[in-house]
Design a protein around this motif. Structure first.
Motif, PDB file in Angstrom:
ATOM      1  N   GLU A 456       0.877  -1.411  -0.164  1.00  0.00           N
ATOM      2  CA  GLU A 456       0.010   0.157   0.015  1.00  0.00           C
ATOM      3  C   GLU A 456       0.633   1.225   0.174  1.00  0.00           C
ATOM      4  O   GLU A 456       0.579   2.094  -0.495  1.00  0.00           O
ATOM      5  N   LYS A 457       1.860   1.182   0.808  1.00  0.00           N
ATOM      6  CA  LYS A 457       2.897   2.257   0.806  1.00  0.00           C
ATOM      7  C   LYS A 457       3.628   2.758  -0.399  1.00  0.00           C
ATOM      8  O   LYS A 457       3.830   3.572  -0.719  1.00  0.00           O
ATOM      9  N   LYS A 458       3.969   1.679  -0.893  1.00  0.00           N
ATOM     10  CA  LYS A 458       4.657   1.589  -2.075  1.00  0.00           C
ATOM     11  C   LYS A 458       3.666   2.304  -3.372  1.00  0.00           C
ATOM     12  O   LYS A 458       4.115   2.983  -4.064  1.00  0.00           O
ATOM     13  N   ALA A 459       2.641   1.712  -3.413  1.00  0.00           N
ATOM     14  CA  ALA A 459       1.428   2.286  -4.346  1.00  0.00           C
ATOM     15  C   ALA A 459       1.203   3.908  -3.961  1.00  0.00           C
ATOM     16  O   ALA A 459       1.017   4.655  -5.016  1.00  0.00           O
ATOM     17  N   VAL A 460       1.207   4.250  -2.982  1.00  0.00           N
ATOM     18  CA  VAL A 460       1.077   5.664  -2.732  1.00  0.00           C
ATOM     19  C   VAL A 460       2.091   6.499  -2.970  1.00  0.00           C
ATOM     20  O   VAL A 460       2.195   7.625  -3.647  1.00  0.00           O
ATOM     21  N   ARG A 461       3.277   6.009  -2.924  1.00  0.00           N
ATOM     22  CA  ARG A 461       4.491   6.682  -3.209  1.00  0.00           C
ATOM     23  C   ARG A 461       4.746   6.735  -4.797  1.00  0.00           C
ATOM     24  O   ARG A 461       4.991   7.811  -5.410  1.00  0.00           O
TER      25      ARG A 461
END
Length: 461
Positions: A456-461
């Motif tokens: 999820e964090k990678k997708a946001v970044r």
């Protein structure tokens, strides 16, 4: 002499500081007799391997290993240079083989050897064994971890800490010694053995190189000791023999002949078609190059898993039934895609003495009895009482499991019968498996949760 070429002291176990002569570079590995390091001779720039052994080990055994190596003059045997005694360690300086052991190469690359590569290694090993046997010496611990490779793909025999010499007055050894999975039946049975024991061990080693592990790998080593000598049990073979050539299967069958008198010698095996058709050492170079790339990326200790092993040993509080850490080899994915169904097969054999357990590491067993001239006995032969009841075969060295130890919890089990002990071991094995399953379940749940958040964090970044 090699020691003069290196510009180092000629005397055995010199008291001079070895670090005046050698610059330590890196750790190459660990074994049952100590650690091995790569070093550079400061005067000549020649790389060497230094085996460092704690003095609290048997000094007599170290002297035997050194004397054994000093007497060996063969291109297929690791060359001894010199030795030192520094503080509480003995430093044995030897020829450096840059590619490490065959075992390490398989472990680092997670690949087994092809049949053609095994043939190349076998030709070198058999020539090394033919030399040893011609000078009436037995290696007694042949396995992939004791076959070293140089960068040209040439194989050399190493680690003579458990080797023995055949004298004119004693043609057969009585010492039970070696690594359980590779032991010849006659070694375990304590009926006396000669150089043919090395041939059996090498047959097991060929299976190890082909499949990444020796036969009976998933069986507890103490149970293996009862299974190997069983005359009703067929000799070991490849898990899927149809995937290999007839020549290789026949070569293994000859190495793994149960009766040592019918087992061929190293000289005879060198004439076998599997060996005579062996190609050049360059066949091993791609494996060595791949290993070098991985070591360059991770570092040798990380590639070998030495760092994780040290962390695991620090966190351990109890030893398992095998007695703790038992070596460096781990299961690999073999080229032959051999089945991992040993557990089902071994359940059919009931020795009445040992239980099956996961065992993906092995070590050298060194147990001497008092009949072995020149060796310090550590176990006593089992006493024979006048009992008409037929008893199951129990090797004398199993006496070690019956010794009293007031500092441990062993005493509370002394009243149990053999069958009750086996049942008890079965119970703790099941308990261990349940605990592992619980831990793995928690681990997988946590890992899945962390992975989801990470994505999820990678997708946001």
């Amino acid at each position: 002499m090699a020691s003069k070429k290196l510009n180092v002291p000629d005397e055995t176990m010199s008291r001079k500081d070895p670090e005046k002569f050698f610059q330590i570079v890196e750790k190459l590995g660990e074994g049952s007799y100590g650690s091995v390091w790569k070093a550079i001779n400061k005067a000549t720039g020649i790389p060497v391997a230094i085996k460092r052994i704690a003095v609290d080990n048997d000094l007599e055994d170290m002297e035997k290993e050194i004397n054994f190596m000093k007497q060996c003059k063969s291109n297929y045997i690791i060359t001894y240079h010199c030795s030192f005694r520094k503080d509480n360690e003995i430093w044995i300086v030897m020829e450096y083989c840059g590619a490490g052991s065959v075992c390490d190469a398989m472990k680092i690359t997670t690949k087994t050897l092809s049949e053609e590569q095994i043939a190349v290694v076998s030709k070198d090993v058999l020539q090394g064994l033919a030399y040893l046997h011609s000078v009436r010496k037995i290696h007694r611990d042949i396995k992939a971890g004791n076959i070293l490779l140089n960068n040209m793909g040439e194989s050399k025999l190493a680690d003579f800490g458990v080797s023995g010499q055949l004298s004119d007055t004693m043609a057969k050894r009585q010492t039970v010694i070696g690594t359980p999975f590779w032991m010849a039946p006659e070694v375990i049975q304590e009926v006396g053995y000669d150089y043919k024991a090395d041939i059996w061990s090498y047959g097991i080693t060929c299976i190890e190189m082909a499949e990444g592990k020796p036969p009976l790998f998933n069986v507890h080593p103490m149970r293996v000791i009862f299974m190997i000598p069983n005359p009703t049990r067929p000799p070991p073979k490849l898990s899927e023999p149809e995937r290999w050539s007839n020549e290789f299967n026949d070569f293994l069958a000859k190495c793994l002949t149960r009766k040592p008198e019918q087992r061929p010698s190293a000289d005879e095996l060198l004439k076998h078609p599997f060996i005579t058709r062996a190609r050049g050492h360059n066949l091993l170079v791609p494996l060595i190059d791949e290993q070098d790339i991985i070591i360059g990326e991770k570092g040798r200790e990380a590639a070998l898993g030495l760092e994780s092993r040290e962390e695991e040993s620090d966190s351990e509080t109890d030893s398992d039934a095998s007695g703790g850490d038992m070596g460096t080899v781990r299961p690999l994915k073999p080229r032959s895609m051999a089945r991992d169904d040993e557990d089902d097969e071994e359940e059919e054999y009931d020795s009445g003495t040992m239980v099956i357990t996961d065992n993906n590491q092995y070590d050298t067993m060194v147990v001497n009895n008092n009949n072995d001239d020149g060796d310090t006995g550590t176990m006593r032969p089992t006493n024979n009482n006048n009992n008409n009841h037929k008893k199951p075969f129990v090797p004398a060295y199993m006496d070690q499991f019956q010794k009293k130890d007031n500092t441990s919890n062993n005493n509370k089990f002394e009243h149990l019968t053999l069958d009750e002990l086996v049942k008890k071991l079965d119970e703790i094995e099941k308990e261990k498996d349940q605990q592992i399953a619980t831990i793995m379940e928690k681990y997988n749940i946590t890992k899945q949760s962390l992975s989801s958040v990470l994505e999820e964090k990678k997708a946001v970044r």
